[in-house]
Design a protein around this motif. Structure first.
Motif, short mmCIF file in Angstrom:
data_model
loop_
_atom_site.label_atom_id
_atom_site.label_comp_id
_atom_site.label_asym_id
_atom_site.label_seq_id
_atom_site.Cartn_x
_atom_site.Cartn_y
_atom_site.Cartn_z
N PHE A 127 6.91 -0.43 10.59
CA PHE A 127 6.98 0.72 9.89
C PHE A 127 7.52 0.54 8.57
N CYS A 128 6.63 0.16 7.61
CA CYS A 128 7.01 -0.09 6.31
C CYS A 128 6.00 0.13 5.41
N SER A 133 7.33 4.04 20.36
CA SER A 133 6.20 4.43 19.24
C SER A 133 5.57 3.22 19.10
N PRO A 134 4.32 3.42 18.53
CA PRO A 134 3.78 2.23 17.62
C PRO A 134 4.61 1.55 16.38
N ALA A 135 5.37 2.72 15.87
CA ALA A 135 6.21 2.32 14.75
C ALA A 135 6.85 1.13 15.03
N ASN A 184 0.93 -1.16 -0.08
CA ASN A 184 -0.01 -0.02 0.10
C ASN A 184 0.74 1.26 -0.03
N ALA A 185 0.72 2.02 -0.96
CA ALA A 185 1.23 3.55 -0.87
C ALA A 185 0.14 4.52 -0.86
N LYS A 186 -1.02 4.40 -0.66
CA LYS A 186 -2.06 5.19 -0.97
C LYS A 186 -2.65 5.25 0.66
N GLN A 206 -2.76 0.33 9.43
CA GLN A 206 -2.88 -0.99 9.55
C GLN A 206 -3.70 -1.49 8.20
N GLY A 207 -3.75 -2.74 8.14
CA GLY A 207 -4.80 -3.24 7.21
C GLY A 207 -4.23 -3.97 6.12
N ASN A 208 -2.91 -3.86 5.74
CA ASN A 208 -2.31 -4.04 4.43
C ASN A 208 -1.17 -5.28 4.84
#
Lengths: 479, 77, 94
Positions: free
Chosen positions: A307-308, A301-303, A259-261, A267-269
């Motif tokens: 974080f990708c 942090s949640p990252a 996902n880039a959008k 989350q989710g991808n």
């Protein structure tokens, strides 16, 4: 498995029209040119008219004989295979068996069906059950009544969220995603500086929830993150909140569904989530980097779970980050950089690129502290609607950056000593009390595109470090 | 079992006392956790014993408990 | 399911598959002994007797109790034990 010494071996399954077709042929062979052993992969009642039918529903013989297609007919002499044929072909069967009128009533030929040893998931399972897995990692045995998910938690293998228990089958399956050999060393992982093999990466990739097709990306991520210029040890062993952020460029991103959008950092991808998570798990499990130990982050942090993301390369009017570094658009790359998270920039009103840049600059100026100018860097992710403002004015990424750097001059009188004081600034800058020093004096400001197009937002990903240490690094993803 | 493991991780030398009924579960949990604590077993049951019987159980196990804290004698049997 | 389940070790394999228990103390003399009641019924009588026997040996004893058997001991409780004791006896699982 013990095959007969001399004779014929057939491997069939009932659920195959060709295997059904050749039943009378097998009966002929059984009568006139025995011995014939028939191994059946599914129903042992395949045919009551044959004398030596062996139940191979565990697929041991089929696996050891490396059967790919049924029916397979094998000539054995002195206990060793001499030749084999697959499917039904009258001439071939007559030749192998020496029976001249075999299969008179049958069509001349009919292709076979897939062997059950090739059913989904079976190759890995059979390899584990009967063969050599080729895996070298230590085996952890759990009693049958233990929940393997809980065991992973108990052993400290997780980041706090459940992981997929790394069975041998799952790891073998994950390794099908790369041609590299499991024992090959990918990188040396800080903080304990442990050499990490492809196999160890695959085990952690299974736990993270990756698919085998992500493996080339995952391997490139680990390799690149461990390069000295990035200074992963510094990212881990800091009191700062920073996480290693992972950005993918090039065709692979779309190929694996990244996902880039919209919600790009969220989350989710699956690809975004699990590729980033694998890096964290490898650092934790192989490198030994855990919170409270070498990781002294005050907030985190949640990252730090993951974080990708992929850069949005859809619009051709701007070149991608990788292309701006000199890679071709056909190459796929991974860039690792320090990222604190996502600091939103909101501007609903700017119509001109100058106005928008002033908004960006105001927010960028505040990173860490308005007077903090050393050992910091940032990636500015320009969102979909904001991109349009620049495209329509014909501004390139470089032009935007030029404008921003012009706006990001900090009066020396307002400079606050950062962690390293004014280390990294030129003497004349420090001396000139009425002068100005760039906000990004010792670290880069990079511009990328990401995020959805339903809203006038952009995002700042700030990070510690810069030119001397903890620099963004980019590596090619080899498929 | 988790408690004993984390107490030892904190550096507190520990021993757990359990009835023989617990032996199998103890083994299972050990394997799951990847950790074997020092264990002393006393006779089952506990619930319906008189106070005098419970005190006697404690006296009977006392030396073994001390040994489990001060030597490697606290092996699960 | 009775069969053994096998997982592959994701770590650097520097730790033992089974973590060893930590080194024992040379003797209890001069040490504070903690008694942790894991909150099973009737265990207190057993623990009381251990308490008496330890004190009879001249040892300092501290008593603790978990909130409920089924729960893990609270982190604060474990920290307290760590701060106040050298060794701990946990009883009585049945």
């Amino acid at each position: 498995m013990k095959l007969l010494d001399d004779g014929l071996v057939a491997v069939v399954k009932r659920d195959c029209p060709t295997c059904e077709l050749v039943v009378p042929v097998l009966r002929s062979i059984d009568r006139s040119a025995p011995p014939l052993e028939v191994y059946v992969q599914d129903d042992p009642h395949y045919d009551e008219g044959l004398r030596n039918v062996v139940d191979d529903h565990e697929l041991e013989t089929s696996y050891l004989l490396d059967v790919e297609t049924v029916p397979t007919l094998i000539r054995v002499r002195g206990g060793a295979e001499v030749s084999r044929i697959v499917g039904w072909n009258r001439d071939e069967w007559r030749s192998l068996t020496g029976i001249a009128d075999l299969g008179d009533a049958l069509p001349a030929q009919r292709p076979g069906c897939g062997s059950k040893t090739r059913d989904p998931g079976m190759p890995a399972r059979l390899k584990v059950r009967y063969g050599e897995t080729g895996l070298g990692s230590r085996l952890i045995e759990l009693p049958g009544d233990v929940d393997p998910e809980e065991a992973c938690f108990d052993r400290g293998w997780t980041d706090g969220l459940p992981v997929v228990p790394p069975t041998q089958e799952r790891v073998l399956d994950m390794l099908t995603g790369t041609a590299r050999s499991p024992g090959e060393i990918v990188a040396v992982i800080p903080p304990n500086l442990v050499p990490c093999s492809v196999e160890k990466v695959a085990i952690n990739a299974v736990m993270a929830g990756c698919k085998p097709e992500y493996m080339p990306v995952v391997l490139a991520v680990i390799e690149t993150a461990c390069r000295a210029e990035f200074g992963l040890h510094g990212v881990l062993a800091t009191t700062n909140a920073v996480a290693p952020a992972v950005m993918i460029n090039g065709p692979i991103a779309r190929a694996i569904g990244m996902n880039a959008k919209g919600n790009v950092f969220g989350q989710g991808n699956r690809a975004n989530a699990t590729i980033g998570r694998t890096l964290q798990l490898v650092v934790r499990n192989v490198g030994g980097g855990r919170p409270g130990e070498i990781d002294r982050a005050v907030f985190g942090s949640p990252a730090k779970y993951t974080f990708c993301f992929a850069e949005d390369e859809e619009d051709q009017r701007w070149e991608s980050y990788a292309v701006s570094l000199g890679y071709s658009p056909q190459q796929s790359t991974v860039t690792i950089f320090p990222g604190d998270g996502n600091t939103p920039v909101i501007d609903h009103t700017a119509r001109t690129p100058e106005e928008l840049c002033r908004s960006f600059a105001g927010c960028l100026r505040a990173v860490y502290n308005p007077g903090h100018v050393v050992q910091l860097q940032a990636f500015l992710a320009v969102g979909g609607e904001h991109q349009q403002v620049f495209y329509q004015a014909g501004w390139s990424k470089a032009r935007v950056k030029e404008e921003l750097l012009k706006l990001l001059l900090v009066p020396m009188s307002e400079v606050v000593p950062g962690r390293a004081g004014t280390d990294g600034l030129e003497e004349w800058q420090v001396a000139a009390k009425d002068g100005f020093v760039p906000k990004f004096a010792t670290g880069p400001l990079n511009i990328i595109r990401a995020g959805g197009s339903a809203g006038k937002y952009s995002a700042i990903i700030s990070g510690i470090g810069g030119n001397k240490t903890i620099r963004p690094v980019t590596g090619e993803i080899k498929l | 079992m988790h408690d004993i493991k984390s107490l030892e991780e904190l550096g507190v030398v520990s021993v757990a006392v359990a009835t023989t009924e617990f032996r199998i579960a103890a083994n299972s949990q050990s394997q799951a956790l990847g950790y074997e604590p020092a264990l002393v077993f006393v006779a089952h049951p506990i619930q319906d014993r008189t106070n005098a019987e419970l005190r006697a159980l404690a006296e009977g196990a006392f030396e073994e408990i001390v040994a489990a804290l001060t030597s490697q004698a606290g092996e699960p049997r | 399911m009775n069969s053994v389940q096998i997982l592959l070790d994701p770590t650097a394999e520097t730790a033992a598959v089974s973590q060893p228990r930590i080194a024992r103390v040379p003797s209890l003399e001069g040490r504070t002994v903690g008694l942790l009641d894991i909150a099973k019924p009737r265990a207190d009588e057993f623990i009381d007797r251990l308490d008496e026997l330890l004190r009879a040996r001249g040892l300092a004893v501290k008593r603790y109790r978990k909130r409920a058997f089924m729960e893990r001991a609270a982190p604060e409780l474990k920290q307290k034990i760590r701060a106040e004791c050298d060794v701990v006896i946990e009883a009585l699982a049945d």
